[in-house]
Design an enzyme around this catalytic site. Structure first.
Site, PDB file in Angstrom:
ATOM      1  N   LEU A   1      -3.069  -7.667  -4.706  1.00  0.00           N
ATOM      2  CA  LEU A   1      -3.238  -8.507  -3.517  1.00  0.00           C
ATOM      3  C   LEU A   1      -4.666  -9.035  -3.373  1.00  0.00           C
ATOM      4  CD1 LEU A   1      -1.161  -6.287  -1.041  1.00  0.00           C
ATOM      5  CD2 LEU A   1      -0.434  -8.438  -2.120  1.00  0.00           C
TER       6      LEU A   1
ATOM      7  N   GLY B   1       0.818  -1.214   0.000  1.00  0.00           N
ATOM      8  CA  GLY B   1       0.000   0.000   0.000  1.00  0.00           C
ATOM      9  C   GLY B   1       0.849   1.261   0.000  1.00  0.00           C
TER      10      GLY B   1
ATOM     11  N   GLY C   1      -1.783   7.524   0.715  1.00  0.00           N
ATOM     12  CA  GLY C   1      -2.295   7.654   2.072  1.00  0.00           C
ATOM     13  C   GLY C   1      -1.310   7.278   3.175  1.00  0.00           C
ATOM     14  N   ILE C   2      -1.766   6.419   4.072  1.00  0.00           N
ATOM     15  CA  ILE C   2      -0.953   6.020   5.230  1.00  0.00           C
ATOM     16  C   ILE C   2       0.302   5.291   4.763  1.00  0.00           C
ATOM     17  CG2 ILE C   2      -0.927   4.558   7.303  1.00  0.00           C
ATOM     18  CD1 ILE C   2      -4.013   5.056   7.468  1.00  0.00           C
TER      19      ILE C   2
ATOM     20  N   ASP D   1       2.411  -2.162  -4.510  1.00  0.00           N
ATOM     21  CA  ASP D   1       1.087  -1.567  -4.717  1.00  0.00           C
ATOM     22  C   ASP D   1       0.614  -1.939  -6.118  1.00  0.00           C
ATOM     23  OD1 ASP D   1      -1.230   0.282  -4.659  1.00  0.00           O
ATOM     24  OD2 ASP D   1      -0.169   1.208  -2.987  1.00  0.00           O
TER      25      ASP D   1
ATOM     26  N   TYR E   1     -15.704  -4.615   5.626  1.00  0.00           N
ATOM     27  CA  TYR E   1     -14.625  -3.807   6.221  1.00  0.00           C
ATOM     28  C   TYR E   1     -14.401  -4.180   7.688  1.00  0.00           C
ATOM     29  CZ  TYR E   1     -11.461   0.015   7.084  1.00  0.00           C
ATOM     30  OH  TYR E   1     -10.323   0.734   7.397  1.00  0.00           O
TER      31      TYR E   1
ATOM     32  N   ALA F   1       1.776   3.336  -2.245  1.00  0.00           N
ATOM     33  CA  ALA F   1       1.581   4.412  -3.221  1.00  0.00           C
ATOM     34  C   ALA F   1       0.673   5.534  -2.737  1.00  0.00           C
ATOM     35  CB  ALA F   1       1.020   3.821  -4.526  1.00  0.00           C
TER      36      ALA F   1
HETATM   37  P1  NAD Z   1      -5.423   4.658   0.476  1.00  0.00           P
HETATM   38  O1  NAD Z   1      -6.522   4.303  -0.455  1.00  0.00           O
HETATM   39  O2  NAD Z   1      -4.884   6.051   0.448  1.00  0.00           O
HETATM   40  O3  NAD Z   1      -4.208   3.641   0.317  1.00  0.00           O
HETATM   41  C1  NAD Z   1      -4.422   2.248   0.192  1.00  0.00           C
HETATM   42  C2  NAD Z   1      -3.395   1.680  -0.768  1.00  0.00           C
HETATM   43  O4  NAD Z   1      -3.646   0.277  -0.880  1.00  0.00           O
HETATM   44  C3  NAD Z   1      -3.505   2.295  -2.184  1.00  0.00           C
HETATM   45  O5  NAD Z   1      -2.248   2.740  -2.634  1.00  0.00           O
HETATM   46  C4  NAD Z   1      -4.028   1.148  -3.002  1.00  0.00           C
HETATM   47  O6  NAD Z   1      -3.609   1.160  -4.352  1.00  0.00           O
HETATM   48  C5  NAD Z   1      -3.490  -0.070  -2.242  1.00  0.00           C
HETATM   49  N1  NAD Z   1      -4.261  -1.242  -2.624  1.00  0.00           N
HETATM   50  C6  NAD Z   1      -5.613  -1.367  -2.652  1.00  0.00           C
HETATM   51  N2  NAD Z   1      -5.959  -2.540  -3.201  1.00  0.00           N
HETATM   52  C7  NAD Z   1      -4.799  -3.172  -3.525  1.00  0.00           C
HETATM   53  C8  NAD Z   1      -4.522  -4.414  -4.145  1.00  0.00           C
HETATM   54  N3  NAD Z   1      -5.503  -5.227  -4.582  1.00  0.00           N
HETATM   55  N4  NAD Z   1      -3.230  -4.769  -4.322  1.00  0.00           N
HETATM   56  C9  NAD Z   1      -2.232  -3.932  -3.933  1.00  0.00           C
HETATM   57  N5  NAD Z   1      -2.435  -2.734  -3.354  1.00  0.00           N
HETATM   58  C10 NAD Z   1      -3.720  -2.363  -3.156  1.00  0.00           C
HETATM   59  O7  NAD Z   1      -5.990   4.310   1.923  1.00  0.00           O
HETATM   60  P2  NAD Z   1      -5.435   4.594   3.403  1.00  0.00           P
HETATM   61  O8  NAD Z   1      -6.513   5.326   4.113  1.00  0.00           O
HETATM   62  O9  NAD Z   1      -4.055   5.103   3.401  1.00  0.00           O
HETATM   63  O10 NAD Z   1      -5.470   3.091   3.976  1.00  0.00           O
HETATM   64  C11 NAD Z   1      -4.319   2.374   4.357  1.00  0.00           C
HETATM   65  C12 NAD Z   1      -4.746   1.350   5.390  1.00  0.00           C
HETATM   66  O11 NAD Z   1      -5.221   2.032   6.553  1.00  0.00           O
HETATM   67  C13 NAD Z   1      -5.875   0.439   4.925  1.00  0.00           C
HETATM   68  O12 NAD Z   1      -5.621  -0.886   5.349  1.00  0.00           O
HETATM   69  C14 NAD Z   1      -7.087   1.013   5.639  1.00  0.00           C
HETATM   70  O13 NAD Z   1      -8.093   0.055   5.858  1.00  0.00           O
HETATM   71  C15 NAD Z   1      -6.456   1.477   6.933  1.00  0.00           C
HETATM   72  N6  NAD Z   1      -7.257   2.472   7.650  1.00  0.00           N
HETATM   73  C16 NAD Z   1      -7.531   3.683   7.084  1.00  0.00           C
HETATM   74  C17 NAD Z   1      -8.316   4.595   7.798  1.00  0.00           C
HETATM   75  C18 NAD Z   1      -8.675   5.953   7.231  1.00  0.00           C
HETATM   76  O14 NAD Z   1      -9.500   6.664   7.828  1.00  0.00           O
HETATM   77  N7  NAD Z   1      -8.085   6.390   6.134  1.00  0.00           N
HETATM   78  C19 NAD Z   1      -8.807   4.259   9.068  1.00  0.00           C
HETATM   79  C20 NAD Z   1      -8.492   3.018   9.609  1.00  0.00           C
HETATM   80  C21 NAD Z   1      -7.710   2.128   8.896  1.00  0.00           C
END
Ligand code: NAD
Length: 257
Positions: free
Chosen positions: A42, A8, A12-13, A32, A155, A10
Site C-alpha cells: 500500500l 494490515g 498487531g491490531i 498485507d 506519523y 497479518a
Molecule cells: P503492526 O506493525 O503490528 O501491524 C501493521 C500491519 O500493517 C503489519 O502487518 C504490516 O505488514 C502492515 N503494513 C505496513 N506497511 C504496509 C504496506 N506498505 N502494505 C500493506 N500492509 C502494510 O502495527 P499495529 O500497532 O497493529 O498498527 C495497526 C494500526 O494501528 C496502524 O495504522 C497504527 O498506526 C495504528 N496505531 C497503533 C498504535 C500502537 O500503539 N500500536 C497506536 C495508535 C494507532
C-alpha cells in the site's frame, strides 16, 4: 455472512481485528505485505491499484465492510513511506471501494487512526495542503526534508489528515448509505510499538506516554471497538472518532472534543 476487507491483517491490531470480526460472523479478506489473502504493497500508487483490482475481482465488486488498519510508525525510514501507507493507503482504498460498499448489506467502514491525530491540529499540520491536494510527492518531500523531526511529523501529520479525510467524506458516504468512522488508539502492545521502543529516538517518549488507566491496550481491546462500529448496534454512529486510549486524549485536551 458479511464480507469485510481488512488491511494490515497479518499483525498487531489488524490480526486481532481479523479474529474478532470472524468471531462476529464476518468473512474477512485480509490484505498485507505477506501472510494475507491478498498480498500487496500500500506504499505506492501502483501497489494500491493492484490491491483494488484484486479486491474487486475476488468480491465481484460487492463488499459489506471495510477496515483500514495497515500503518507504519514514526521510526520507519524514509519517513515518507509512513505518509504513503497511513494516508494514501487509506484514502485510495476508501474512494476506490465506496462503489462496492454501496452495493453491500448494512455497509460500514472503520479507519484505524491514532490518538496522535488530535495532537497535531489540521490548522498547524504542515502536510495538510499537500495531502488535501493528493500530492504524495510533495508530502513526502516535506517529511523527508524535516530531519530528526520527520518521523513524528509523518506519523502525527498523516494520522491527523486521515481523520480529517474521513470527516470530510461524511456527507457523501452518508448519502451512499455507508457508515464511516475512525478509531483512535492510544499505546497498544504490538510489533509497531515494540519497534518504537527499540529506537533510541522514540523510546523515552513512548515510555512517558502513560494513559490515566496506567497501562497499554491489548490489541483485542481495539478490535472489540472496531467490531462494535462495524455492527448493527452502531447503526447511527457515522463520521465520529472513537478514542480507545485509556483516557489519554481527555487528559491532554480536556476542553477540546
Ligand atoms: P503492526 O506493525 O503490528 O501491524 C501493521 C500491519 O500493517 C503489519 O502487518 C504490516 O505488514 C502492515 N503494513 C505496513 N506497511 C504496509 C504496506 N506498505 N502494505 C500493506 N500492509 C502494510 O502495527 P499495529 O500497532 O497493529 O498498527 C495497526 C494500526 O494501528 C496502524 O495504522 C497504527 O498506526 C495504528 N496505531 C497503533 C498504535 C500502537 O500503539 N500500536 C497506536 C495508535 C494507532
Amino acid at each position: 455472512m458479511p464480507t469485510t476487507l481488512l488491511t494490515g491483517s497479518a499483525s498487531g491490531i489488524g490480526a486481532a481485528t481479523q479474529a474478532a470480526l470472524q468471531a462476529a460472523g464476518h468473512r474477512v479478506i485480509g490484505v498485507d505485505l505477506r501472510n494475507a489473502d491478498i498480498c500487496g504493497d500500500l506504499s505506492s500508487s501502483a501497489g494500491r491499484q493492484a490491491v483494488l483490482q484484486q479486491v474487486l475481482a475476488q468480491t465481484g465488486g460487492v463488499l459489506d465492510g471495510l477496515v483500514l488498519c495497515a500503518g507504519l510508525g514514526p521510526q520507519v525510514q524514509p519517513a515518507s513511506k509512513a505518509v504513503s501507507v497511513n494516508y494514501f493507503g487509506v484514502v485510495d482504498l476508501l474512494d476506490g471501494l465506496l462503489p462496492a460498499l454501496e452495493k453491500g448489506r448494512q455497509p460500514a467502514a472503520v479507519v484505524v487512526s491514532s490518538v496522535a491525530s488530535a495532537q497535531l491540529p489540521w490548522e498547524r499540520n504542515p502536510l495538510a495542503a499537500a495531502l488535501q491536494a493528493g500530492d504524495e510527492v510533495q508530502a513526502g518531500q516535506i517529511v523527508d526534508g524535516a530531519g530528526d523531526k520527520g518521523g513524528q511529523l509523518a506519523y502525527a501529520g498523516s494520522k491527523n489528515a486521515v481523520t480529517v479525510a474521513v470527516r470530510q467524506r461524511v456527507r457523501t458516504w452518508g448519502q451512499a448509505g455507508v457508515r464511516l468512522n475512525t478509531v483512535a488508539p492510544g499505546a497498544v502492545e504490538t510489533p509497531l510499538l515494540q519497534a518504537g521502543l527499540q529506537d533510541t529516538r522514540y523510546a523515552q517518549a513512548i515510555k512517558d506516554f502513560v494513559a490515566p488507566l496506567g497501562r497499554r491496550a491489548d490489541p483485542a481491546e481495539i478490535a472489540a471497538t472496531v467490531v462494535f462500529l462495524m455492527g448493527p448496534q452502531a447503526s447511527f454512529v457515522h463520521g465520529t472518532q472513537l478514542f480507545v486510549d485509556g483516557g489519554m486524549d481527555a487528559m491532554v485536551r480536556p476542553t477540546q472534543f
